[in-house]
Design a protein around this motif. Structure first.
Motif, PDB file in Angstrom:
ATOM      1  N   UNK A   1       0.782  -1.224   0.000  1.00 44.65           N
ATOM      2  CA  UNK A   1       0.000   0.000   0.000  1.00 44.65           C
ATOM      3  C   UNK A   1       0.818   1.280   0.000  1.00 44.65           C
ATOM      4  N   UNK A   2       2.090   1.209  -0.384  1.00 47.62           N
ATOM      5  CA  UNK A   2       2.929   2.403  -0.399  1.00 47.62           C
ATOM      6  C   UNK A   2       2.406   3.394  -1.434  1.00 47.62           C
ATOM      7  N   UNK A   3       2.425   4.667  -1.119  1.00 48.15           N
ATOM      8  CA  UNK A   3       1.907   5.699  -2.019  1.00 48.15           C
ATOM      9  C   UNK A   3       2.997   6.158  -2.984  1.00 48.15           C
ATOM     10  N   UNK A   4       2.624   6.765  -4.122  1.00 47.98           N
ATOM     11  CA  UNK A   4       3.621   7.308  -5.046  1.00 47.98           C
ATOM     12  C   UNK A   4       4.545   8.323  -4.362  1.00 47.98           C
ATOM     13  N   UNK A   5       3.985   9.148  -3.482  1.00 49.32           N
ATOM     14  CA  UNK A   5       4.806  10.145  -2.792  1.00 49.32           C
ATOM     15  C   UNK A   5       5.862   9.475  -1.913  1.00 49.32           C
ATOM     16  N   UNK A   6       5.489   8.394  -1.239  1.00 44.57           N
ATOM     17  CA  UNK A   6       6.444   7.685  -0.396  1.00 44.57           C
ATOM     18  C   UNK A   6       7.528   7.018  -1.231  1.00 44.57           C
ATOM     19  N   UNK A   7       7.127   6.459  -2.371  1.00 43.69           N
ATOM     20  CA  UNK A   7       8.114   5.863  -3.276  1.00 43.69           C
ATOM     21  C   UNK A   7       9.141   6.903  -3.715  1.00 43.69           C
ATOM     22  N   UNK A   8       8.641   8.079  -4.076  1.00 50.31           N
ATOM     23  CA  UNK A   8       9.545   9.124  -4.555  1.00 50.31           C
ATOM     24  C   UNK A   8      10.473   9.633  -3.454  1.00 50.31           C
ATOM     25  N   UNK A   9       9.947   9.753  -2.250  1.00 52.44           N
ATOM     26  CA  UNK A   9      10.801  10.168  -1.136  1.00 52.44           C
ATOM     27  C   UNK A   9      11.919   9.157  -0.896  1.00 52.44           C
ATOM     28  N   UNK A  10      11.588   7.896  -0.982  1.00 51.69           N
ATOM     29  CA  UNK A  10      12.617   6.863  -0.830  1.00 51.69           C
ATOM     30  C   UNK A  10      13.624   6.903  -1.972  1.00 51.69           C
ATOM     31  N   UNK A  11      13.151   7.232  -3.173  1.00 44.96           N
ATOM     32  CA  UNK A  11      14.059   7.328  -4.319  1.00 44.96           C
ATOM     33  C   UNK A  11      15.044   8.481  -4.130  1.00 44.96           C
ATOM     34  N   UNK A  12      14.550   9.618  -3.638  1.00 43.29           N
ATOM     35  CA  UNK A  12      15.449  10.741  -3.369  1.00 43.29           C
ATOM     36  C   UNK A  12      16.518  10.344  -2.351  1.00 43.29           C
ATOM     37  N   UNK A  13      16.093   9.680  -1.292  1.00 43.75           N
ATOM     38  CA  UNK A  13      17.037   9.267  -0.257  1.00 43.75           C
ATOM     39  C   UNK A  13      18.027   8.248  -0.803  1.00 43.75           C
TER      40      UNK A  13
ATOM     41  N   UNK B   1       9.959  15.869  -8.032  1.00 43.22           N
ATOM     42  CA  UNK B   1      10.756  17.014  -7.588  1.00 43.22           C
ATOM     43  C   UNK B   1      10.672  17.163  -6.074  1.00 43.22           C
ATOM     44  N   UNK B   2      11.799  17.581  -5.471  1.00 46.13           N
ATOM     45  CA  UNK B   2      11.785  17.869  -4.039  1.00 46.13           C
ATOM     46  C   UNK B   2      11.320  19.307  -3.814  1.00 46.13           C
ATOM     47  N   UNK B   3      11.387  19.791  -2.590  1.00 44.61           N
ATOM     48  CA  UNK B   3      10.832  21.115  -2.283  1.00 44.61           C
ATOM     49  C   UNK B   3      11.601  22.244  -2.962  1.00 44.61           C
ATOM     50  N   UNK B   4      12.827  21.977  -3.411  1.00 43.92           N
ATOM     51  CA  UNK B   4      13.616  22.976  -4.128  1.00 43.92           C
ATOM     52  C   UNK B   4      13.553  22.785  -5.635  1.00 43.92           C
ATOM     53  N   UNK B   5      12.715  21.831  -6.067  1.00 46.54           N
ATOM     54  CA  UNK B   5      12.539  21.603  -7.495  1.00 46.54           C
ATOM     55  C   UNK B   5      13.550  20.678  -8.135  1.00 46.54           C
ATOM     56  N   UNK B   6      14.396  20.051  -7.329  1.00 46.13           N
ATOM     57  CA  UNK B   6      15.409  19.140  -7.876  1.00 46.13           C
ATOM     58  C   UNK B   6      14.820  17.752  -8.084  1.00 46.13           C
ATOM     59  N   UNK B   7      15.287  17.071  -9.130  1.00 45.04           N
ATOM     60  CA  UNK B   7      14.878  15.707  -9.433  1.00 45.04           C
ATOM     61  C   UNK B   7      15.903  14.721  -8.860  1.00 45.04           C
TER      62      UNK B   7
ATOM     63  N   UNK C   1      14.345  25.126  -8.897  1.00 46.13           N
ATOM     64  CA  UNK C   1      13.707  26.434  -8.784  1.00 46.13           C
ATOM     65  C   UNK C   1      14.697  27.584  -8.956  1.00 46.13           C
ATOM     66  N   UNK C   2      15.955  27.349  -8.638  1.00 48.97           N
ATOM     67  CA  UNK C   2      16.983  28.375  -8.804  1.00 48.97           C
ATOM     68  C   UNK C   2      17.585  28.365 -10.202  1.00 48.97           C
ATOM     69  N   UNK C   3      17.148  27.411 -11.032  1.00 49.60           N
ATOM     70  CA  UNK C   3      17.658  27.305 -12.391  1.00 49.60           C
ATOM     71  C   UNK C   3      18.812  26.347 -12.559  1.00 49.60           C
ATOM     72  N   UNK C   4      19.282  25.742 -11.458  1.00 48.63           N
ATOM     73  CA  UNK C   4      20.458  24.874 -11.538  1.00 48.63           C
ATOM     74  C   UNK C   4      20.110  23.484 -12.055  1.00 48.63           C
ATOM     75  N   UNK C   5      21.003  22.940 -12.856  1.00 52.20           N
ATOM     76  CA  UNK C   5      20.873  21.583 -13.387  1.00 52.20           C
ATOM     77  C   UNK C   5      21.633  20.597 -12.518  1.00 52.20           C
ATOM     78  N   UNK C   6      21.495  19.325 -12.870  1.00 54.22           N
ATOM     79  CA  UNK C   6      22.285  18.294 -12.182  1.00 54.22           C
ATOM     80  C   UNK C   6      23.778  18.538 -12.389  1.00 54.22           C
ATOM     81  N   UNK C   7      24.149  19.002 -13.588  1.00 57.30           N
ATOM     82  CA  UNK C   7      25.556  19.286 -13.857  1.00 57.30           C
ATOM     83  C   UNK C   7      26.065  20.388 -12.934  1.00 57.30           C
ATOM     84  N   UNK C   8      25.281  21.431 -12.777  1.00 55.98           N
ATOM     85  CA  UNK C   8      25.691  22.520 -11.889  1.00 55.98           C
ATOM     86  C   UNK C   8      25.884  22.006 -10.461  1.00 55.98           C
ATOM     87  N   UNK C   9      24.953  21.165 -10.006  1.00 55.03           N
ATOM     88  CA  UNK C   9      25.055  20.608  -8.652  1.00 55.03           C
ATOM     89  C   UNK C   9      26.317  19.772  -8.499  1.00 55.03           C
TER      90      UNK C   9
END
Length: 313
Positions: free
Chosen positions: A50-62, A85-91, A120-128
């Motif tokens: 019964x895991x929700x999509x939001x929970x799956x995504x949070x685990x993926x970020x971690x 996306x997380x709260x800062x808009x990063x994938x 949200x700040x315009x930064x890409x994965x490369x910039x990070x």
């Protein structure tokens, strides 16, 4: 012999099981990455029904940040989204890149992650990855076509971020992928300004070789030589002298003035950069020039020692 053989067998078992038990197989120290992945695996097991999509995504970020590739694959197979996306808009790709998890960067790109997605700040994965000096992740992203000229916050490009960090290999990699060496950010600075102010002669040379004009002016009519002359605190004096010498050899005008009418010599004198003052004087800097307030380098000098260097003999 039997006892020795038994001990050797025990060591071999520990070496084989160490990573699974959260222990570094070479040093025997706890492996925080493995422990984190185990914790995430346990959480997924508890939530799986019964895991929700939001929970799956949070685990993926971690998982992306911790480098848990097996779990990340399971989560993607269960429906976690690389477009989340997380709260800062990063994938997830950006989170993995920022943490230096190159294997997961490659996995996410192979699974279709958007290579140039911006937060949200315009930064890409490369910039990070550049900002955190993750060389392997930078290489993986550039190999998959990441745009080296998409800026992050304040219009700072990945190349400027690498120059600020003093990371020569990343600067080389970005220039090799057509990063613009002259891109100006929102504060009027470019990569060579950051490199010059932070004493990175190797990067200054690389940018000059890439076509940057040593005589170019930036915000407030400052030149790269002026930035080198008033270099950041903590820069070794000899590093600043080397940068200034490189710029002068490349044609930087020694007596150019900024919007206040000040030369590199004046800036160095006011900032107390004695070694740079000595170099500039040795290379023919004019100590008699006055700024818009009528002051010479001597008048701006930080202390008596500096004034002694600037006194006309």
């Amino acid at each position: 012999m039997t006892r020795v053989a038994s001990l050797l067998r025990s060591v071999c078992v520990l070496l084989l099981l160490g990573p699974l038990a959260g222990v570094n197989a070479v040093t025997g120290a706890p492996d925080p990455g493995a422990a984190k992945c185990r914790d995430l695996e346990d959480r997924y097991q508890m939530l799986q029904t019964g895991i929700s999509p939001a929970q799956l995504n949070l685990l993926l970020f971690a998982s992306a940040e911790a480098g848990c590739a097996p779990l990340a694959r399971r989560l993607l197979g269960a429906g976690a989204s690389l477009a989340a996306r997380d709260r800062l808009g990063a994938m997830p790709l950006a989170r993995a890149a920022r943490a230096g998890q190159a294997a997961l960067v490659e996995l996410f790109l192979a699974q279709g992650a958007a290579v140039d997605a911006r937060n949200l700040a315009g930064a890409t994965a490369l910039y990070a990855a550049v900002e955190n000096e993750r060389e392997a992740s930078v290489a993986a992203l550039l190999a998959k076509g990441a745009d080296p000229n998409l800026p992050g916050r304040s219009g700072v490009t990945p190349l400027a971020a690498a120059a600020f960090k003093g990371n020569g290999p990343i600067v080389d990699a970005l220039i090799a992928r057509a990063a613009d060496p002259d891109a100006v950010d929102a504060t009027g600075k470019t990569a060579i300004v950051y490199a010059a102010s932070r004493g990175s002669a190797r990067i200054v040379r690389r940018l000059l070789d890439a076509g940057v004009d040593a005589a170019r002016r930036y915000g407030n009519d400052l030149t790269a030589l002026m930035w080198a002359a008033g270099h950041a605190d903590g820069v070794p004096p000899q590093a600043a002298v080397e940068v200034a010498g490189v710029l002068l050899d490349a044609g930087a005008p020694i007596d150019a003035v900024d919007d206040r009418g000040r030369t590199a010599l004046m800036i160095a004198a006011e900032r107390g950069r004695g070694e740079v003052v000595e170099l500039l004087l040795a290379r023919g800097a004019d100590r008699t020039i006055t700024d818009k307030g009528g002051r010479r380098a001597f008048d701006l000098a930080a202390d008596d020692g500096m004034r002694a260097k600037l006194a006309v003999r």
